[in-house]
Design an enzyme around this catalytic site. Sequence first.
Site, mmCIF file in Angstrom:
data_model
loop_
_atom_site.group_PDB
_atom_site.id
_atom_site.type_symbol
_atom_site.label_atom_id
_atom_site.label_comp_id
_atom_site.label_asym_id
_atom_site.label_seq_id
_atom_site.Cartn_x
_atom_site.Cartn_y
_atom_site.Cartn_z
ATOM 1 N N CYS A 167 52.844 -20.112 107.283
ATOM 2 C CA CYS A 167 52.059 -20.220 106.047
ATOM 3 C C CYS A 167 51.769 -18.789 105.619
ATOM 4 C CB CYS A 167 50.799 -21.056 106.251
ATOM 5 S SG CYS A 167 49.797 -20.629 107.688
ATOM 6 N N ARG A 211 47.584 -23.653 108.637
ATOM 7 C CA ARG A 211 48.558 -24.698 108.307
ATOM 8 C C ARG A 211 49.724 -24.711 109.292
ATOM 9 N NH1 ARG A 211 48.188 -22.902 102.036
ATOM 10 N NH2 ARG A 211 47.781 -20.948 103.138
#
Length: 765
Positions: free
Chosen positions: A420, A426
């Site tokens: 990410c 993430r």
Amino acid sequence: MSDKALDKFLRKVPDVQVLANATVSTATLLLTNHHLIVATPHTPSSSQDGSSHQPKPKTREVYIAYPMIAQCTFRPTPPSSGLSSTIRLRCRDFLFVTFNFVDDRQARDVFETIKCQTCKLGSIEKLYAFTYDAPPIEKAVGGWELYDAKAEWKRQGISDKGIDRGWRISKINLDYAFSPTYPALLVVPSSISDNTLNYAGRYRSRVRIPTLTYLHPVNNCSITRSSQPMAGLRGNRSIQDEKLVSACFSASAQIDDGEPSSQTISRASPASSQADLGLPTDSELSETERLEDEMISASNIEIVSDKPHIYGAQQHNLIVDARPTVNALAMQAVGLGSENMDHYKFATKAYLGIENIHVMRDSLAKVIEAVKDSDISRLPPNQELLVKSGWLKHITGLLDGAALIARQVGIQHSHVLIHCSDGWDRTSQLSALSQLMLDPYYRTIEGFIVLIEKDWLAFGHMFQHRSGFLNSEKWFSTQNDALAGSAIQPGGNGEGRGDAIENALLSAKRFFNKSNASQDTVTDSDGELLSVDESPKAKRRSGTKDTLADKEATKPKETSPVFHQFLDCTYQLLHQYPTRFEFNERFLRRLLYHLYSCQYGTFLYNNEKSRLDARVQQRTASAWGYFLAQRAGFTNKDYDGGEIDDHVKGKERLLFPKLDKVRWWPELFNRKDQDMNGPVNTVTERYLGDREDSMGVGGGVLTGVETADRVVPAGSIRHTPPNGTQGKLASLREGISGLGIVKSMGGGGSKSPANSKQPLEVEMQ
């Protein structure tokens, strides 16, 4: 409770009215160094032997650890008003409780004590974990010894004694000097030297280079993870990084011109059979393509490729950028960005469109607003606010992206690199969830613990920053409004007393203090928005330095429910596949509780190095000792841990989420299933019908993600971004062009209190 024990209390306040779980009771508040204790009288049932002897009254105690407090509001009243002063708490485990005091001075003392013990500690080492003495049964388990990085790599077929399956364990980061936020042991392709790693590290944000996290036991395909490249506006490249990524994608097989050898194909798992997995055969492709066209608008995933994508091909190596395309491109303005695929032609790129920590934090705040009256009302939560929160949309997006990764590795026999921005939010979510779908080991209790230790703790998810263990004074407020002291009454609109006035005051404050965020903020590499005064460059210019207290202090804008979302996604899989997980729903719920309780040292600090420097293993207890010592209470009674057989339904190695079955996790929010989900989950249906991110990104390709009753294969690559995205990318490029900097833009992206005197009941450790 003995008088000696009472000496430890900072405050003891009797006869306090308590509102919780829509019931009213009278309790004594006991404030200790680490807990707020709600002590409620409890009389056991009468003796059953017929004697007239009445059992002695007992006291039921509920412990609220101070770090569990997410918001505390004090509403004082004038002494002459005859009304109660109140303190209302919102806890991170979604317990809402209100205390009514007859004496305003008492109420104020309690509020100040809670505030002082919660957010004025100044150091992580003053949290409960450093004084908690675990019971012998927990110590006997040996929670700290459960995860051994070398043992996990050996389980995956990689040892530190030589070269295995094309990978080796590098000790370049053994002293954490290479990358302080990475684990000490890094698994890299055996063809890559440490010298190459040194050069490649200069091209990745925070030196978080592509490194292995999972190797498939059957087809030798890998999941690697990293941070974003430092491409910048000039389109910078790194030959060493390109060489490293290429080696990751070919470490386990001989690859010629981007095509797999017969050796790779011969290692195909039995799961590669299209018929066995319910995938379409060649004769059914036309119908599948039609279904795919119908579902194109159902995903944020956008595929970028210059090569034709043929369904059924054995190798489709993928670089997954978890961010929305526009966000990734915008990071080039601060010297970061995403890979230019002209230099990574051995792979395809997918932008998943998963939002940043700020959007996720705001989404959960809307959910909290919808369920916040649970202390005073039995009415269901505000359904309109639940819909507006977008929480289920974000959960669905994470499951969708993780399923794409799992399908690429487990079915397409391909390698995947995930990143990410900095690769700890993430990236951890997607990496862990995809492995949960791929490997039955991670669905056991020990395996799930190992997964968290490896992909969250070792790889440097910032638990301290995201969880805000030291709390913030901004989360403590005093409301001197006209309604202070009036009785709180439940209402269908979900509003507590004074909320309308509070909102009006906040709106006015925002109006008079508003600023243009685009002009007054700078973007950090992990997507944070820092004010100019708070930015590292501004502090260097002013000559100010962060003290230890400043570094450990909670920054509200850095908090976000990242790990919470991972547990929610795991709950979705557990609910959809109730026999495939050894642990139960309560295990996940208590795991989130002990993330915030700070009773154990497991989740303290931001990375492996910080925990080692603080000697948490020697000075604190492990949360895993608690879970394993009480294993029976966390074991799924329906678990079928039999032999894996890809030809038998319910025993396959792989499992994929049913995206149209995503639902609210009612137990976590202390609500009934009917109140949160109802007979039909209209919230899910609404968002699955129109899944667009906040930047207008939508209409990407749903690449082989299984739905309830059909599977859509990969294909129909869309080279042109959707209309909304195309306009934004064009505007962004035009704005960057105005800076007069030569650049290469390749690789861009082309959801009435009961009057009965019932005691407050909350499950405690």
